[in-house]
Design an enzyme around this catalytic site. Structure first.
Site, PDB file in Angstrom:
ATOM      1  N   ASP A 132       0.837  -1.193   0.000  1.00 26.98           N
ATOM      2  CA  ASP A 132       0.000   0.000   0.000  1.00 26.98           C
ATOM      3  C   ASP A 132       0.875   1.247   0.000  1.00 26.98           C
ATOM      4  O   ASP A 132       1.869   1.320   0.724  1.00 26.98           O
ATOM      5  CB  ASP A 132      -0.917  -0.007   1.225  1.00 26.98           C
ATOM      6  CG  ASP A 132      -2.064   0.982   1.062  1.00 26.98           C
ATOM      7  OD1 ASP A 132      -2.517   1.167  -0.084  1.00 26.98           O
ATOM      8  OD2 ASP A 132      -2.499   1.563   2.060  1.00 26.98           O
ATOM      9  N   TYR A 134       1.028   5.790  -0.458  1.00 27.68           N
ATOM     10  CA  TYR A 134       0.605   6.989   0.280  1.00 27.68           C
ATOM     11  C   TYR A 134       0.802   8.157  -0.674  1.00 27.68           C
ATOM     12  O   TYR A 134       1.523   9.085  -0.388  1.00 27.68           O
ATOM     13  CB  TYR A 134       1.537   7.079   1.501  1.00 27.68           C
ATOM     14  CG  TYR A 134       1.209   8.059   2.595  1.00 27.68           C
ATOM     15  CD1 TYR A 134      -0.012   8.041   3.250  1.00 27.68           C
ATOM     16  CD2 TYR A 134       2.170   8.987   3.011  1.00 27.68           C
ATOM     17  CE1 TYR A 134      -0.281   8.928   4.278  1.00 27.68           C
ATOM     18  CE2 TYR A 134       1.907   9.873   4.045  1.00 27.68           C
ATOM     19  CZ  TYR A 134       0.678   9.838   4.677  1.00 27.68           C
ATOM     20  OH  TYR A 134       0.425  10.709   5.708  1.00 27.68           O
ATOM     21  N   ARG A 148       1.481  17.094  12.773  1.00 27.79           N
ATOM     22  CA  ARG A 148       2.780  17.758  12.918  1.00 27.79           C
ATOM     23  C   ARG A 148       2.706  19.258  12.693  1.00 27.79           C
ATOM     24  O   ARG A 148       3.706  19.956  12.819  1.00 27.79           O
ATOM     25  CB  ARG A 148       3.800  17.159  11.927  1.00 27.79           C
ATOM     26  CG  ARG A 148       4.311  15.778  12.323  1.00 27.79           C
ATOM     27  CD  ARG A 148       5.403  15.307  11.373  1.00 27.79           C
ATOM     28  NE  ARG A 148       4.917  15.312   9.994  1.00 27.79           N
ATOM     29  CZ  ARG A 148       4.249  14.297   9.443  1.00 27.79           C
ATOM     30  NH1 ARG A 148       4.027  13.210  10.157  1.00 27.79           N
ATOM     31  NH2 ARG A 148       3.809  14.362   8.216  1.00 27.79           N
ATOM     32  N   GLU A 205     -10.233   3.774   4.059  1.00 30.86           N
ATOM     33  CA  GLU A 205      -9.413   4.597   3.170  1.00 30.86           C
ATOM     34  C   GLU A 205      -9.851   4.313   1.749  1.00 30.86           C
ATOM     35  O   GLU A 205      -9.807   3.167   1.289  1.00 30.86           O
ATOM     36  CB  GLU A 205      -7.920   4.285   3.347  1.00 30.86           C
ATOM     37  CG  GLU A 205      -7.377   4.764   4.690  1.00 30.86           C
ATOM     38  CD  GLU A 205      -5.851   4.666   4.814  1.00 30.86           C
ATOM     39  OE1 GLU A 205      -5.229   3.924   4.019  1.00 30.86           O
ATOM     40  OE2 GLU A 205      -5.296   5.326   5.707  1.00 30.86           O
ATOM     41  N   ASP A 239      -8.912   0.278   2.195  1.00 38.47           N
ATOM     42  CA  ASP A 239      -7.855  -0.106   3.128  1.00 38.47           C
ATOM     43  C   ASP A 239      -8.323   0.241   4.546  1.00 38.47           C
ATOM     44  O   ASP A 239      -7.956   1.275   5.108  1.00 38.47           O
ATOM     45  CB  ASP A 239      -6.574   0.654   2.753  1.00 38.47           C
ATOM     46  CG  ASP A 239      -5.427   0.346   3.691  1.00 38.47           C
ATOM     47  OD1 ASP A 239      -5.400  -0.764   4.245  1.00 38.47           O
ATOM     48  OD2 ASP A 239      -4.559   1.223   3.881  1.00 38.47           O
ATOM     49  N   GLN A 246      -2.953   2.087  15.164  1.00 39.65           N
ATOM     50  CA  GLN A 246      -1.882   2.625  14.325  1.00 39.65           C
ATOM     51  C   GLN A 246      -1.035   3.661  15.064  1.00 39.65           C
ATOM     52  O   GLN A 246       0.187   3.648  15.018  1.00 39.65           O
ATOM     53  CB  GLN A 246      -2.512   3.264  13.076  1.00 39.65           C
ATOM     54  CG  GLN A 246      -1.515   3.734  12.019  1.00 39.65           C
ATOM     55  CD  GLN A 246      -2.217   4.265  10.766  1.00 39.65           C
ATOM     56  OE1 GLN A 246      -3.442   4.231  10.660  1.00 39.65           O
ATOM     57  NE2 GLN A 246      -1.456   4.745   9.812  1.00 39.65           N
ATOM     58  N   TYR A 250       2.956   2.478  15.293  1.00 44.35           N
ATOM     59  CA  TYR A 250       3.628   2.710  14.016  1.00 44.35           C
ATOM     60  C   TYR A 250       5.078   3.174  14.127  1.00 44.35           C
ATOM     61  O   TYR A 250       5.813   3.148  13.145  1.00 44.35           O
ATOM     62  CB  TYR A 250       2.820   3.682  13.141  1.00 44.35           C
ATOM     63  CG  TYR A 250       3.064   5.148  13.384  1.00 44.35           C
ATOM     64  CD1 TYR A 250       2.478   5.804  14.456  1.00 44.35           C
ATOM     65  CD2 TYR A 250       3.890   5.889  12.530  1.00 44.35           C
ATOM     66  CE1 TYR A 250       2.693   7.148  14.669  1.00 44.35           C
ATOM     67  CE2 TYR A 250       4.113   7.240  12.748  1.00 44.35           C
ATOM     68  CZ  TYR A 250       3.507   7.864  13.816  1.00 44.35           C
ATOM     69  OH  TYR A 250       3.730   9.200  14.021  1.00 44.35           O
ATOM     70  N   LYS A 259      -3.583  -2.256   9.976  1.00 41.19           N
ATOM     71  CA  LYS A 259      -3.988  -2.392   8.576  1.00 41.19           C
ATOM     72  C   LYS A 259      -4.128  -3.852   8.189  1.00 41.19           C
ATOM     73  O   LYS A 259      -4.517  -4.145   7.056  1.00 41.19           O
ATOM     74  CB  LYS A 259      -2.917  -1.766   7.681  1.00 41.19           C
ATOM     75  CG  LYS A 259      -2.580  -0.340   8.007  1.00 41.19           C
ATOM     76  CD  LYS A 259      -3.528   0.587   7.305  1.00 41.19           C
ATOM     77  CE  LYS A 259      -3.008   2.017   7.383  1.00 41.19           C
ATOM     78  NZ  LYS A 259      -3.857   2.892   6.554  1.00 41.19           N
ATOM     79  N   THR A 263      -8.728  -5.877   4.054  1.00 43.16           N
ATOM     80  CA  THR A 263      -8.680  -4.944   2.918  1.00 43.16           C
ATOM     81  C   THR A 263      -9.722  -5.451   1.928  1.00 43.16           C
ATOM     82  O   THR A 263      -9.690  -6.618   1.563  1.00 43.16           O
ATOM     83  CB  THR A 263      -7.280  -4.957   2.254  1.00 43.16           C
ATOM     84  OG1 THR A 263      -6.303  -4.674   3.251  1.00 43.16           O
ATOM     85  CG2 THR A 263      -7.184  -3.934   1.138  1.00 43.16           C
ATOM     86  N   THR A 356      -4.713   6.502   0.184  1.00 45.36           N
ATOM     87  CA  THR A 356      -5.969   7.240   0.303  1.00 45.36           C
ATOM     88  C   THR A 356      -6.032   8.357  -0.732  1.00 45.36           C
ATOM     89  O   THR A 356      -5.077   9.120  -0.879  1.00 45.36           O
ATOM     90  CB  THR A 356      -6.074   7.858   1.703  1.00 45.36           C
ATOM     91  OG1 THR A 356      -5.854   6.830   2.653  1.00 45.36           O
ATOM     92  CG2 THR A 356      -7.433   8.494   1.936  1.00 45.36           C
ATOM     93  N   GLU A 370      -9.746  12.335   8.007  1.00 47.03           N
ATOM     94  CA  GLU A 370      -9.713  13.684   7.440  1.00 47.03           C
ATOM     95  C   GLU A 370     -11.092  14.342   7.481  1.00 47.03           C
ATOM     96  O   GLU A 370     -11.205  15.528   7.774  1.00 47.03           O
ATOM     97  CB  GLU A 370      -9.235  13.627   5.985  1.00 47.03           C
ATOM     98  CG  GLU A 370      -7.797  13.193   5.837  1.00 47.03           C
ATOM     99  CD  GLU A 370      -7.520  12.706   4.425  1.00 47.03           C
ATOM    100  OE1 GLU A 370      -7.733  11.512   4.146  1.00 47.03           O
ATOM    101  OE2 GLU A 370      -7.102  13.529   3.593  1.00 47.03           O
TER     102      GLU A 370
HETATM  103 MN    MN Z   1      -3.896   2.960   2.787  1.00 49.17          MN
END
Ligand code: MN
Length: 422
Positions: A132, A134, A148, A205, A239, A246, A250, A259, A263, A356, A370
């Site tokens: 997968d 990004y 961040r 996702e 996803d 996570q 992570y 994850k 799926t 995503t 989001e």
């Molecule tokens: Mn994904």
């Protein structure tokens, strides 16, 4: 003979202009029905064309007898792009309104054409591996701002390569498969020690996936042309993601159990060839990618996507996202070139997920993380219920299609309903 993508083609089977499966599409899938073991078929309007029956009747010969009698597309994919293209052209010919061979053979028609409502669709290929990515800049930036801040939204590596991780092939499931809420280690902000229990921040996702139809050798890099020709076709991919699991797990190796539990993919594989008329250039890439990632061809697609949510008790689903695959910063071809660049061998049946897909505006965000801005802006559903993340009983549907002039090349849908944790 006209090209199978010719927009003026018509089938002797009635196909509505809003159907995902006109004669210009002809996606492959695996189905079973009363009395028929799992086998390969093609979607046309509200029907499924049984390729096994056509082959047995001597009307379809791809040089590998029995290849359509198998319960996966892997053996057909192994035959390579020349055969994929020839087979699609022959199926198109057999379905054309001005070609009598199948149209006027009522006995063969009765055996080879089934109503879509009478078949069960299965996972269309044996999944060899699942990676997968990004690759949506808008998605990466949204997540970056959330965690961040604006000034460090994109990590320093993001503009230089498609970022990805190795996912699980074992839990890729076909649309309609129910998804059990995962369990895992959770350590919410403020907690001193982690605990183990059901995920509380379950998300989807919205992604497109593609399936690798030809292998590459370990140690070999791929050119843009080689990578493009290895892609058999595309599907919609959900996803599923456990955001709380996570967040704790992570660091430093990336997502793992968050994850790994499920799926979902749509059952019909739309061939790369059928998507040709909808190819376009993606966003300008600045800084210029390193030479091994340079692309010269338009490798993005103008493909409309939407996501709907239906909570238990709701009569109708509510649309919560509308976006387009064209916004992706890194293309599928670049993802495949990058994946092989270290010397990693690619196999028939590998899925590569796009990451995503979020667009530039608020309605085009491809995850609840989001949409609800990390749980701070709940979505209001008809009836007054609110959602920040998915609840048990929620059903999620993703759809996608490319709009032609008077027809669409579509993917059908990928649906999944959440079951409570065990
Ligand atoms: Mn994904």
């Amino acid at each position: 003979m006209p090209h199978p993508n010719d927009p003026t083609l018509r089938s002797f089977i009635d196909v509505d202009a809003t159907s995902d499966f006109p004669i210009q599409n002809l996606p492959y899938g695996v189905f079973s029905s009363n009395g028929r073991a799992s086998r390969v078929g093609v979607a046309i309007g509200d029907h499924v064309l049984d390729l096994c029956e056509l082959e047995q009747a001597g009307r379809l010969d791809v040089g590998d007898p029995g290849v359509f009698a198998r319960p996966t597309l892997n053996a057909f994919m192994a035959l390579g792009p020349t055969v994929w293209s020839r087979t699609r052209a022959r199926i198109s010919e057999l379905l054309r309104h001005d070609h009598p061979e199948l149209r006027d053979n009522s006995e063969l028609r009765a055996r080879a054409l089934l109503s879509m409502a009478d078949v069960k669709l299965h996972l269309p290929f044996q999944v060899a591996g699942y990676t997968d990515f990004y690759s949506s800049k808008e998605h990466a930036a949204n997540v970056g701002v959330m965690f961040r801040g604006k000034d460090n939204a994109l990590q320093p590596n993001w503009l230089h390569m498609p970022i990805g991780y190795n996912g699980r092939a074992s839990t890729v499931v076909v649309s309609g498969t129910k998804v059990r809420r995962p369990r895992g280690q959770l350590k919410p902000p403020g907690a001193e020690v982690p605990s183990f229990g059901p995920c509380k921040r379950l998300d989807f996702e919205l992604e497109m996936g593609f399936v690798v139809g030809q292998p590459s050798k370990m140690g070999e890099m791929l050119t843009e042309k080689q990578a493009a020709e290895m892609i058999f076709g595309f599907m919609i991919l959900n996803d599923w993601s456990a955001r709380d699991i996570q967040q704790w797990e992570y660091v430093p190796l990336g997502p793992f159990q968050a994850k790994a539990f499920a799926t979902s993919i749509s059952p019909w594989i739309v061939t790369r060839e059928a998507l040709e008329p909808f190819r376009m250039h993606g966003p300008a890439q600045n800084p210029a990618p390193l030479p091994y990632l340079k692309q010269h061809l338009p490798n993005n697609y103008d493909m409309q996507l939407d996501v709907s949510l239906r909570a238990a008790g709701m009569n109708e689903a509510m649309r919560i996202c509308r976006t387009n695959f064209k916004y992706m910063y890194w293309s599928s071809v670049q993802q495949l070139m990058h994946h092989a660049s270290s010397g990693c061998a690619m196999n028939i049946g590998d899925i590569l997920g796009s990451g995503t897909i979020s667009g530039p505006d608020k309605n085009s965000r491809g995850s609840l993380l989001e949409i609800s801005w990390n749980g701070t802006e709940p979505v209001e559903l008809p009836g007054g219920a609110k959602r920040t993340f998915l609840e048990d009983g929620d059903s999620l549907v993703m759809r996608g299609w490319c709009q032609g002039d008077g027809y669409r090349v579509g993917f059908g849908e990928v649906e999944g309903t959440i079951l409570p944790a065990e």
